[in-house]
Design an enzyme around this catalytic site. Structure first.
Site, PDB file in Angstrom:
ATOM      1  N   ASP A 178       0.781  -1.250   0.000  1.00 40.67           N
ATOM      2  CA  ASP A 178       0.000   0.000   0.000  1.00 40.67           C
ATOM      3  C   ASP A 178       0.819   1.311   0.000  1.00 40.67           C
ATOM      4  O   ASP A 178       1.816   1.408   0.710  1.00 40.67           O
ATOM      5  CB  ASP A 178      -0.856   0.106   1.273  1.00 40.67           C
ATOM      6  N   GLN A 206       4.188   0.665   2.235  1.00 43.71           N
ATOM      7  CA  GLN A 206       4.418  -0.564   2.979  1.00 43.71           C
ATOM      8  C   GLN A 206       5.612  -1.275   2.361  1.00 43.71           C
ATOM      9  O   GLN A 206       5.576  -1.638   1.179  1.00 43.71           O
ATOM     10  CB  GLN A 206       3.172  -1.454   2.920  1.00 43.71           C
ATOM     11  N   GLU A 213     -10.551  -2.320   4.251  1.00 46.67           N
ATOM     12  CA  GLU A 213      -9.227  -1.798   4.567  1.00 46.67           C
ATOM     13  C   GLU A 213      -9.060  -0.408   3.944  1.00 46.67           C
ATOM     14  O   GLU A 213      -9.776  -0.035   3.009  1.00 46.67           O
ATOM     15  CB  GLU A 213      -8.133  -2.724   4.005  1.00 46.67           C
TER      16      GLU A 213
HETATM   17  C1  FRU Z   1      -3.873  -3.596   2.810  1.00 46.07           C
HETATM   18  C2  FRU Z   1      -3.224  -3.992   4.134  1.00 46.07           C
HETATM   19  C3  FRU Z   1      -3.601  -2.998   5.225  1.00 46.07           C
HETATM   20  C4  FRU Z   1      -2.462  -3.132   6.193  1.00 46.07           C
HETATM   21  C5  FRU Z   1      -1.289  -3.372   5.279  1.00 46.07           C
HETATM   22  C6  FRU Z   1      -0.234  -4.267   5.853  1.00 46.07           C
HETATM   23  O1  FRU Z   1      -3.240  -4.078   1.694  1.00 46.07           O
HETATM   24  O2  FRU Z   1      -3.604  -5.302   4.477  1.00 46.07           O
HETATM   25  O3  FRU Z   1      -4.865  -3.220   5.779  1.00 46.07           O
HETATM   26  O4  FRU Z   1      -2.303  -2.002   6.993  1.00 46.07           O
HETATM   27  O5  FRU Z   1      -1.807  -3.938   4.086  1.00 46.07           O
HETATM   28  O6  FRU Z   1       0.887  -4.327   5.011  1.00 46.07           O
END
Ligand code: FRU
Length: 473
Positions: free
Chosen positions: A22, A38, A200
């Site tokens: 993300d 991420q 999410e």
């Molecule tokens: C979405 C997710 C979020 C989380 C992150 C973890 O793709 O699952 O909900 O914060 O990725 O990497």
């Protein structure tokens, strides 16, 4: 692992190496777009989550920076998704020098308990360096397993910060005057939208139509249950009064119908400059993200997009097109116009391509758009105006057939008059379709073994057709 430079996009963001999912902490300050994401600094799979960091002034060329918000096995644990804001009025009281504080709020999970809490980090030098607040967390877990992805924005009418986060299958809203103390104010979604998957990465903002009508928009990613399987992002249009969000429609609306557009959120700080809402999303799908054969990186972002509120047949929709900066950095290199059944043009391969197509079409006709390479691979788009449908087949587009669970991808179209206007962005391993001024979009990963080097549009009628090709620099 084999190096795959042929799949490295030219105009899309990728980390130099290792895993990315993300986008996080999107904040625009002092002429710079910050993109956090991420990131696993130690491998090509999900794990060891940190916030990677990159900046850009044009949304096409990115500079890589060191990890900004770091995990710590004994401290906060993994750093999950979240957002960042420019605290122009220094409501946090953190400011020490000339720059307003940039404040990030994010989820973290302790290594042994996996409890999800919300915490804060900040930058006092305009976004170059980041530190974690000493008294984290700022929101304790209230006993909900999935409790994450805070998206914060300033709500001018009530003079406070609003946070949206997901709690399993709902959105929880919080309010704060100073970014540290948060009060729960409302919930949304138990009976709204699609619940085929877990919710999410929300985002809440206001958009204005060209005629001045304002609506609130709530984005909610969900997995599985996307329009073509796996990950997808739905949105709601409605009203937010500073406490409660209310949707004005029952139907499920998708921000993008392709399989590879997830966890998209918008930049904070941009609106104070020119009232634009610019989004970026992870260009992958949890169904196969970890099997993508790219190396030494895994994961790319879609093109940044400007979102608009558009009224079509009495309903309001969110449409999206490549961000203004991206369009400004593209230059037309070739063009062909004719009134033939088939029109084709060679594709140059030096840069990512912004391909604009227009064509006349009758209701009963079908329109095909195909791209080919010298290895005999092809990707095909079929448009059926009568059925209000766009169908993309990526099963013959190269390595892909081993991976994709859904080779045939479908999207709904909303503007089916006698003329087609489309924009396709092709960048080595992805195709983004912006159909009819972005009223239907599809983001699609492709893994051709050689570059696509020819495009063809064809239909049964000999109405005007035009292809123009621009390189994104
Ligand atoms: C979405 C997710 C979020 C989380 C992150 C973890 O793709 O699952 O909900 O914060 O990725 O990497």
């Amino acid at each position: 692992n084999i190096f795959t430079p042929q799949w490295r996009p030219k105009a899309h963001f990728t980390p130099e190496q290792n895993w990315m999912n993300d986008p996080n902490g999107l904040v625009y300050y002092n002429g710079k777009y910050h993109l956090f994401y991420q990131y696993n600094p130690h491998g090509n799979d999900w794990g060891n989550m940190n916030w990677g960091h990159a900046t850009s002034t044009d949304l096409v060329n990115w500079h890589h920076h060191p990890v900004a918000v770091e995990m710590s096995p004994k401290g906060l644990g993994y750093i999950y998704s979240g957002s960042a804001v420019v605290d122009y009025d220094n409501t946090s009281g953190l400011q020490t020098g000339e720059h307003p504080p940039l404040v990030a709020l994010f989820t973290h999970t302790e290594a042994n308990t996996e409890v999800q809490r919300q915490s804060l980090a900040y930058s006092l030098d305009g976004g170059d360096s980041w530190q974690q607040y000493a008294n984290n967390p700022v929101i304790e877990n209230p006993g909900i397993v999935d409790f994450r992805d805070p998206k914060v924005s300033w709500h001018p009418a009530s003079s406070q910060w609003i946070m949206a986060l997901t709690a399993g299958h709902s959105i929880e809203f919080y309010a704060s005057k100073n970014l540290f103390d948060w009060a729960h104010i409302s919930s949304f979604g138990e009976d709204d939208g699609s619940h085929q998957g877990e919710w999410e990465c929300p985002d809440l903002f206001e958009l204005t139509t060209e005629t001045g009508i304002k609506k609130w928009v709530l984005l909610v990613s969900l997995v599985p249950g996307g329009p073509n399987g796996g990950s997808g992002t739905q949105y709601f249009i409605g009203d937010f009064d500073g406490v409660q969000f209310k949707a004005e429609h029952q139907d499920v609306r998708w921000l993008d119908y392709g399989p590879d557009n997830y966890a998209g959120v918008t930049w904070d700080g941009r609106q104070t400059i020119d009232n634009r809402r610019t989004l970026i999303a992870w260009m992958s799908n949890w169904t196969y993200a970890e099997d993508m054969p790219t190396f030494p990186w895994r994961g790319a972002m879609c093109l940044p997009r400007d979102l608009s509120l558009t009224q079509i047949d009495g309903n309001f929709y969110v449409t999206n097109l490549p961000a203004k900066e991206v369009l400004d950095s593209s230059q037309i290199v070739s063009e062909v116009t004719a009134s033939d059944k088939v029109l084709s043009l060679p594709l140059s391969q030096k840069s990512a391509l912004d391909i604009q197509l227009s064509c006349e079409i009758t209701q009963s006709d079908k329109l095909y758009i195909r791209m080919f390479n010298d290895a005999g691979e092809t990707v095909e788009l079929k448009y059926l105006p009568q059925r209000q449908k766009l169908v993309v087949d990526r099963s013959q587009a190269g390595w892909s057939y081993k991976l994709w669970r859904t080779p045939r991808l479908e999207a709904k179209t909303f503007i089916d008059s006698g003329k087609v206007n489309a924009r396709l962005v092709l960048d080595t391993s992805s195709l983004e379709v912006f159909w009819q001024q972005g009223s239907t979009t599809m983001t699609i990963c492709l893994l051709p073994t050689q570059p696509f080097n020819r495009i063809e549009i064809s239909s049964d009628n000999t109405g005007d057709k035009k292809i123009s090709l621009a390189e994104i620099k």
